[in-house]
Design a protein around this motif. Structure first.
Motif, short mmCIF file in Angstrom:
data_model
loop_
_atom_site.label_atom_id
_atom_site.label_comp_id
_atom_site.label_asym_id
_atom_site.label_seq_id
_atom_site.Cartn_x
_atom_site.Cartn_y
_atom_site.Cartn_z
N GLY A 1 33.27 38.16 40.11
CA GLY A 1 34.34 38.51 39.17
C GLY A 1 34.55 37.53 38.04
O GLY A 1 35.60 37.56 37.40
N LEU B 1 40.13 39.11 40.79
CA LEU B 1 39.27 38.89 39.63
C LEU B 1 38.62 40.21 39.23
O LEU B 1 38.40 41.08 40.07
CB LEU B 1 38.21 37.83 39.95
CG LEU B 1 38.73 36.41 40.19
CD1 LEU B 1 37.57 35.43 40.37
CD2 LEU B 1 39.64 35.94 39.06
N PRO B 2 38.26 40.35 37.95
CA PRO B 2 37.84 41.66 37.44
C PRO B 2 36.44 42.09 37.85
O PRO B 2 35.49 41.32 37.79
CB PRO B 2 37.92 41.48 35.92
CG PRO B 2 37.70 40.02 35.70
CD PRO B 2 38.36 39.34 36.87
N TYR B 3 36.34 43.34 38.26
CA TYR B 3 35.07 44.01 38.48
C TYR B 3 34.60 44.61 37.15
O TYR B 3 33.50 44.34 36.69
CB TYR B 3 35.27 45.08 39.56
CG TYR B 3 34.12 46.01 39.81
CD1 TYR B 3 32.85 45.52 40.11
CD2 TYR B 3 34.30 47.38 39.77
CE1 TYR B 3 31.79 46.38 40.36
CE2 TYR B 3 33.25 48.26 40.02
CZ TYR B 3 32.00 47.75 40.30
OH TYR B 3 30.96 48.61 40.54
N MET C 1 38.89 45.61 40.49
CA MET C 1 38.89 44.18 40.81
C MET C 1 38.32 43.87 42.18
O MET C 1 38.07 44.75 43.00
CB MET C 1 40.31 43.64 40.71
CG MET C 1 41.26 44.20 41.76
SD MET C 1 43.01 44.02 41.31
CE MET C 1 43.22 45.36 40.13
N TYR C 2 38.14 42.57 42.38
CA TYR C 2 37.77 42.02 43.68
C TYR C 2 38.98 41.31 44.25
O TYR C 2 39.61 40.49 43.56
CB TYR C 2 36.63 41.01 43.56
CG TYR C 2 35.37 41.54 42.91
CD1 TYR C 2 34.42 42.25 43.65
CD2 TYR C 2 35.13 41.33 41.56
CE1 TYR C 2 33.26 42.72 43.06
CE2 TYR C 2 33.97 41.81 40.96
CZ TYR C 2 33.05 42.50 41.71
OH TYR C 2 31.90 42.98 41.11
N ILE D 1 28.89 40.41 35.90
CA ILE D 1 29.63 41.11 34.85
C ILE D 1 28.73 41.42 33.65
O ILE D 1 28.78 42.52 33.09
CB ILE D 1 30.86 40.27 34.44
CG1 ILE D 1 31.89 40.31 35.56
CG2 ILE D 1 31.45 40.77 33.14
CD1 ILE D 1 33.07 39.41 35.36
N THR E 1 34.71 44.34 30.18
CA THR E 1 35.30 43.25 30.94
C THR E 1 36.42 42.62 30.13
O THR E 1 36.36 42.63 28.88
CB THR E 1 34.25 42.18 31.29
OG1 THR E 1 34.89 41.08 31.96
CG2 THR E 1 33.56 41.65 30.04
N TYR F 1 36.51 45.36 47.18
CA TYR F 1 36.84 46.03 45.92
C TYR F 1 38.26 46.59 46.01
O TYR F 1 38.73 46.98 47.08
CB TYR F 1 35.91 47.20 45.66
CG TYR F 1 34.47 46.88 45.33
CD1 TYR F 1 34.08 45.64 44.85
CD2 TYR F 1 33.49 47.86 45.48
CE1 TYR F 1 32.76 45.38 44.53
CE2 TYR F 1 32.16 47.62 45.16
CZ TYR F 1 31.80 46.37 44.68
OH TYR F 1 30.50 46.13 44.36
#
Length: 443
Positions: free
Chosen positions: A338, A152-154, A317-318, A349, A360, A103
């Protein structure tokens, strides 16, 4: 003092569980794998992927790991970090520990990649399509200063302005559109004894608290704070926000214990004893939950007051660990958590969105009928979309020195609010400290 003992135990317990700020004792010793995952670690690939995470619903993360293992015929060692995630994880990285996925917030994105502990993902498969599937502000928040996609998005969030509709109806007021109007309304609400402390927000000395609240309001007024070269722009817009915070405190429009309120002031607002707040947008779901809040059904979101009506937005994010033994396996893990998995589903997500209201940058998820219906049950989604589109990422947060300045700034502003220091002296000191911290990281 602000009374938070009405629904306090239930909402506090919920928030602690939701953000997992509990200590897990011996079960979660530093880097300990969660029970149930160790037995699986012997199956499938002999070498497990190493995934380290912070304390937000680790039991759900463990379930997500199991889903990934089954879908990809994989082996993952998920490690939970108790306590302060970023410094503990960084200590482990300095000591040579390697992770395939971790993370990250904006403050550690460039820092960990520059240190060689993580790597950008700009050259990984399908990145162009992934970027195209997100709103532009989300891509910007995930990108490094050089434009490459960092991770990539958390989840994606922003500072949201909320109000208690019942209180404004009693006072025959509409949501304020400027901070001057906000101050006058707060004074009226207090004078008319509708509420004693009309405003509450996250003023604790923590990165996701006071700093995020301040930047949300700075950006709403059009204060740049830092320019494109990351040099300070501490102009009249910047100082007016500082002076408003001092006014709120001196006129007792906020509770005297606001600097120490737990969970970013959310439990306090849930008592129904405050009218206005700037919160993380997903917290409105908690405040409109009748099981957790005494003002459920009364909490509305409005566009931020201010000259620009903007706010601060962010994406947690990851990151992919640097030098992963098998980058393809690590990329699969990042994409599962992500983004969209190989079966076409946003397993993680979408679950965060439905269960906890986490946003997101993926438009497909936000337009999903199930997600959209869920969000509409606790917030005005048209207002939320408008606010997200008119939000400002904090690009300076990705510099190596910024995190140190940010920590100093929060303490200095707290002292300023409680004391008698001239605003000009505080601004001069904050300006000086930018140079101090930049020099520490100069190469």
């Amino acid at each position: 003092m602000s009374k938070t003992n009405l629904p306090n135990e239930s909402i506090e317990t919920y928030l602690i569980r939701r953000r997992a700020l509990m200590r897990l004792g011996a079960m979660a010793g530093l880097g300990a794998a969660l029970p149930g995952l160790r037995a699986q670690a012997q199956a499938k690939p002999a070498t497990p992927l190493q995934f380290v995470g912070w304390q937000y619903n680790p039991q759900i993360v463990a379930q997500n790991v199991e889903t990934f293992e089954q879908l990809y015929d994989e082996n993952v060692n998920y490690q939970l970090i108790p306590g302060e995630y970023a410094p503990i994880t960084e200590t482990m990285l300095v000591a040579g520990k390697k992770f395939d996925m971790m993370y990250s917030e904006e403050a550690t994105l460039a820092r960990w990649i520059t240190a060689g502990w993580a790597q950008d993902v700009d050259s990984m498969p399908d990145v162009a399509a992934i970027k195209a599937s997100m709103v532009p502000v989300g891509v910007r928040n995930l990108s490094l200063p050089n434009g490459k996609l960092g991770g990539l998005p958390y989840y994606a969030g922003y500072g949201s302005f909320i109000y208690n509709e019942k209180h404004l109806d009693q006072a025959k007021l509409q949501p304020p559109t400027s901070w001057a109007e906000f101050l006058e309304q707060a004074r009226q609400l207090k004078k008319d004894k509708i509420v004693e402390f009309p405003y509450v927000s996250a003023w604790a000395h923590q990165a996701p608290s006071f700093s995020w609240s301040l930047f949300s309001i700075w950006y709403s007024e059009g204060a740049k704070v830092f320019d494109a070269n990351f040099d300070p722009v501490f102009d009249d817009k910047f100082t007016s926000v500082l002076e408003m915070h001092r006014t709120l405190y001196r006129e007792r429009l906020v509770s005297p214990d606001i600097f120490t309120l737990p969970q970013e002031g959310v439990p306090s607002y849930a008592t129904g004893q405050h009218t206005f707040a700037v919160i993380h947008d997903y917290d409105q779901k908690v405040l409109n939950d009748p099981k957790l809040s005494q003002c459920a059904g009364q909490v509305r979101n409005a566009i931020m007051p201010g000259a620009t009506r903007s706010t601060f937005s962010w994406v947690s994010m990851y990151l992919m660990g640097a030098g992963a033994a098998d980058p393809d396996r690590a990329w699969n893990l990042l994409r599962f958590f992500g983004g969209k998995a190989k079966d076409g589903q946003y397993h993680v997500i979408k679950r965060w969105a439905l269960q906890f209201g986490l946003g997101t940058p993926y438009t497909e998820v936000m337009n999903d009928p199930e997600v959209a219906a869920s969000f509409k049950s606790w917030k005005d989604t048209d207002v939320a979309l408008q606010q997200l589109q008119n939000s400002t990422p904090r690009d300076v947060g990705k510099t190596l020195w910024y995190q140190d300045w940010d920590w100093y700034m929060m303490g200095a502003v707290q002292d300023y609010i409680r004391g008698s220091q001239p605003t000009s002296a505080l601004v001069a000191d904050l300006h000086k400290q930018v140079g101090v911290f930049k020099a520490r990281y100069a190469t």
